[in-house]
Design an enzyme around this catalytic site. Structure first.
Site, PDB file in Angstrom:
ATOM      1  N   SER A 143      16.779   5.631 -23.725  1.00  0.00           N
ATOM      2  CA  SER A 143      17.223   6.451 -22.666  1.00  0.00           C
ATOM      3  C   SER A 143      15.919   6.805 -21.526  1.00  0.00           C
ATOM      4  O   SER A 143      14.743   6.717 -22.246  1.00  0.00           O
ATOM      5  CB  SER A 143      18.114   7.709 -23.004  1.00  0.00           C
ATOM      6  OG  SER A 143      18.012   8.730 -22.051  1.00  0.00           O
ATOM      7  N   TYR A 156      19.280  15.220 -28.493  1.00  0.00           N
ATOM      8  CA  TYR A 156      19.371  13.739 -28.109  1.00  0.00           C
ATOM      9  C   TYR A 156      17.915  13.452 -27.504  1.00  0.00           C
ATOM     10  O   TYR A 156      17.289  12.335 -27.793  1.00  0.00           O
ATOM     11  CB  TYR A 156      19.921  13.887 -26.448  1.00  0.00           C
ATOM     12  CG  TYR A 156      20.543  12.816 -26.043  1.00  0.00           C
ATOM     13  CD1 TYR A 156      21.293  11.733 -26.472  1.00  0.00           C
ATOM     14  CD2 TYR A 156      19.528  12.070 -25.030  1.00  0.00           C
ATOM     15  CE1 TYR A 156      21.928  10.828 -25.743  1.00  0.00           C
ATOM     16  CE2 TYR A 156      20.078  11.094 -24.252  1.00  0.00           C
ATOM     17  CZ  TYR A 156      21.110  10.188 -24.645  1.00  0.00           C
ATOM     18  OH  TYR A 156      21.193   9.026 -23.864  1.00  0.00           O
TER      19      TYR A 156
HETATM   20  P1  NAD Z   1      30.059   5.935 -24.739  1.00  0.00           P
HETATM   21  O1  NAD Z   1      30.593   7.293 -25.363  1.00  0.00           O
HETATM   22  O2  NAD Z   1      30.816   5.355 -23.888  1.00  0.00           O
HETATM   23  O3  NAD Z   1      30.045   4.940 -26.040  1.00  0.00           O
HETATM   24  C1  NAD Z   1      29.529   5.519 -27.281  1.00  0.00           C
HETATM   25  C2  NAD Z   1      29.806   4.402 -28.143  1.00  0.00           C
HETATM   26  O4  NAD Z   1      29.329   4.891 -29.493  1.00  0.00           O
HETATM   27  C3  NAD Z   1      31.266   4.405 -28.435  1.00  0.00           C
HETATM   28  O5  NAD Z   1      31.505   3.196 -28.836  1.00  0.00           O
HETATM   29  C4  NAD Z   1      31.697   5.202 -29.743  1.00  0.00           C
HETATM   30  O6  NAD Z   1      32.641   4.877 -30.409  1.00  0.00           O
HETATM   31  C5  NAD Z   1      30.385   5.026 -30.500  1.00  0.00           C
HETATM   32  N1  NAD Z   1      30.024   5.807 -31.366  1.00  0.00           N
HETATM   33  C6  NAD Z   1      30.099   7.306 -31.311  1.00  0.00           C
HETATM   34  N2  NAD Z   1      29.737   7.968 -32.736  1.00  0.00           N
HETATM   35  C7  NAD Z   1      29.667   6.955 -33.586  1.00  0.00           C
HETATM   36  C8  NAD Z   1      29.705   6.775 -35.024  1.00  0.00           C
HETATM   37  N3  NAD Z   1      29.479   7.660 -35.774  1.00  0.00           N
HETATM   38  N4  NAD Z   1      29.666   5.554 -35.700  1.00  0.00           N
HETATM   39  C9  NAD Z   1      29.916   4.558 -34.810  1.00  0.00           C
HETATM   40  N5  NAD Z   1      30.078   4.629 -33.484  1.00  0.00           N
HETATM   41  C10 NAD Z   1      30.085   5.638 -32.804  1.00  0.00           C
HETATM   42  O7  NAD Z   1      28.488   6.303 -24.220  1.00  0.00           O
HETATM   43  P2  NAD Z   1      27.599   5.309 -23.347  1.00  0.00           P
HETATM   44  O8  NAD Z   1      27.156   5.938 -22.242  1.00  0.00           O
HETATM   45  O9  NAD Z   1      28.106   3.908 -23.133  1.00  0.00           O
HETATM   46  O10 NAD Z   1      26.236   5.401 -24.403  1.00  0.00           O
HETATM   47  C11 NAD Z   1      25.905   4.366 -25.061  1.00  0.00           C
HETATM   48  C12 NAD Z   1      24.404   4.250 -25.246  1.00  0.00           C
HETATM   49  O11 NAD Z   1      23.699   4.381 -24.177  1.00  0.00           O
HETATM   50  C13 NAD Z   1      24.030   5.676 -26.109  1.00  0.00           C
HETATM   51  O12 NAD Z   1      22.702   5.575 -27.178  1.00  0.00           O
HETATM   52  C14 NAD Z   1      23.569   6.819 -25.016  1.00  0.00           C
HETATM   53  O13 NAD Z   1      22.590   7.838 -25.577  1.00  0.00           O
HETATM   54  C15 NAD Z   1      22.935   5.596 -24.171  1.00  0.00           C
HETATM   55  N6  NAD Z   1      22.401   6.097 -22.659  1.00  0.00           N
HETATM   56  C16 NAD Z   1      23.597   6.315 -22.006  1.00  0.00           C
HETATM   57  C17 NAD Z   1      23.281   6.741 -20.759  1.00  0.00           C
HETATM   58  C18 NAD Z   1      24.571   7.049 -19.937  1.00  0.00           C
HETATM   59  O14 NAD Z   1      24.117   7.694 -18.826  1.00  0.00           O
HETATM   60  N7  NAD Z   1      25.502   6.817 -20.148  1.00  0.00           N
HETATM   61  C19 NAD Z   1      21.866   6.711 -20.297  1.00  0.00           C
HETATM   62  C20 NAD Z   1      20.953   6.367 -21.388  1.00  0.00           C
HETATM   63  C21 NAD Z   1      21.154   6.087 -22.459  1.00  0.00           C
END
Ligand code: NAD
Length: 261
Positions: A143, A156
Site C-alpha cells: 500500500s 495497518y
Molecule cells: P477487500 O475487502 O475487497 O478484499 C479483502 C479480501 O481479504 C477479501 O477477499 C476477504 O474475504 C479477504 N480476507 C479478509 N480477512 C481474511 C482472513 N482472515 N482470511 C482470509 N481472507 C481474508 O479489500 P481490497 O481493497 O481488495 O484489499 C486487498 C488488499 O489490497 C489488502 O491487502 C489491502 O490492504 C490492499 N490495498 C487496498 C487499497 C484500496 O484502496 N482498496 C489500497 C492499498 C492497498
C-alpha cells in the site's frame, strides 16, 4: 498465455483487488486457487466463472489468514491438487481506523496477523517448492501506507511497512533461485475495503461522506482519481512475466502521485 502451466495462489481473492488479480492471472493461463471469506454461493459462482471464462482450473481455499496451520495447509493442498505453487500473491488485508489510544487490542492483533504475518506463513510454505523448481513469483499487495503514514491507521501502516520489509528480505534470499519478490503499493483503489472505512473516518474526523471521499481519501492522491482493480492486476501480471525476471525487491507505487509529495 504467458503463464500456462503455472499455478497461482491469491490470498484474499473473493473480492476487490485479489479477485481482479486472480482473474488476470487466469487470463494468462495460470491455474488459480482463490481464498477469502464471503457468501458460499457467491464464492462458488466466482470460482466457476474463472474456470468458464479462461479455461483454467480454479480451486477455493477457505483458509483463515489469522491461522498459520491453515495457511500452510492451503499451500500444501494447492501443490497436491495442481503439482506446484509457482505464483503466490499475498493480498488478504483488512483495515481499522481509530485513534491510537482507543485502538482495540484485538483489532491490532488481527490486522498484524492478516496483513503481515499471513504473508510470512504463506511464503515460508511456498518457498521450498519454488526453490526446487528454480522459478517463482511472490507478489505482495502492500500500500502507499508501506511508504508513508496516515493518522488513525496505526496497525495497518505498521503491517504494510512490515510487509515491504518481508518482501525485500525474501527477494534477497531467493535472488539466485529464479524467484522474485516484490510489492505493489496502490493508493486508494475503489473496493469494499475503502467503502467500509468511510463511516469510521466520518466519525473519527467528524466529516460527511462526500468530505471523506474528496478531502481525506482523494486529498492524498494528486490525480484526484481512484486506482482501478484492473490496473493493479495488470501490474501483478507483469511482475509474473519473464520481462520482470530482474525486478525483485522492488516496491512499486501505483498511487496517482501520492507518495511523490
Ligand atoms: P477487500 O475487502 O475487497 O478484499 C479483502 C479480501 O481479504 C477479501 O477477499 C476477504 O474475504 C479477504 N480476507 C479478509 N480477512 C481474511 C482472513 N482472515 N482470511 C482470509 N481472507 C481474508 O479489500 P481490497 O481493497 O481488495 O484489499 C486487498 C488488499 O489490497 C489488502 O491487502 C489491502 O490492504 C490492499 N490495498 C487496498 C487499497 C484500496 O484502496 N482498496 C489500497 C492499498 C492497498
Amino acid at each position: 498465455m504467458s503463464l500456462a502451466s503455472r499455478t497461482a495462489v491469491v490470498t484474499g481473492s473473493t473480492s476487490g483487488i485479489g479477485l481482479a488479480i486472480a482473474r488476470a492471472l487466469a487470463g494468462e493461463g495460470a491455474n488459480i486457487v482463490i481464498n477469502g471469506f464471503g457468501d458460499a454461493a457467491a464464492i462458488e459462482a466466482e470460482r466457476a466463472k474463472i474456470e468458464a471464462d479462461f479455461g483454467v482450473k480454479c480451486g477455493y481455499s477457505g483458509a483463515d489468514m489469522t491461522k498459520p496451520a491453515e495457511i500452510a495447509g492451503m499451500i500444501k493442498d494447492a501443490e497436491t491438487a495442481y503439482g506446484s505453487v509457482d505464483i503466490l500473491v499475498n493480498n488478504a488485508g483488512i483495515q481499522f481506523v481509530s485513534p491510537i489510544e482507543d485502538f482495540p487490542l484485538e483489532k491490532w492483533d488481527q490486522i498484524i496477523a492478516i496483513n503481515l504475518s499471513s504473508a510470512f506463513h504463506a511464503i515460508r510454505a511456498a518457498v521450498p517448492g519454488m526453490k526446487s523448481r528454480k522459478w517463482g513469483r511472490i507478489v505482495n499487495t502492500a500500500s502507499a501506507h508501506s511508504l508513508v503514514a496516515s493518522p488513525f491507521k496505526s496497525a495497518y501502516v505498521t503491517a504494510k511497512h512490515g510487509l515491504a520489509g518481508l518482501s525485500k528480505t525474501a527477494a534477497l534470499e531467493l535472488a539466485q533461485f529464479g524467484v522474485t519478490s516484490n510489492c505493489i503499493s496502490p493508493g486508494y483503489v475503489w473496493t469494499p475495503l475503502v467503502e467500509k472505512q468511510i463511516p469510521d473516518t466520518m466519525k473519527a474526523r467528524n466529516l460527511t461522506k462526500e468530505q471523506v471521499i474528496h478531502d481525506v481519501l482523494l486529498a492524498a492522491q494528486p490525480t484526484k482519481q481512484f486506482v482501478t482493480v484492473d490496473q493493479v492486476a495488470s501490474l501483478a501480471v507483469w511482475l509474473c512475466s519473464d520481462a520482470a525476471s530482474q525486478v525483485t525487491g522492488a516496491n512499486i507505487s501505483m498511487d496517482g502521485g501520492w507518495t511523490a509529495e
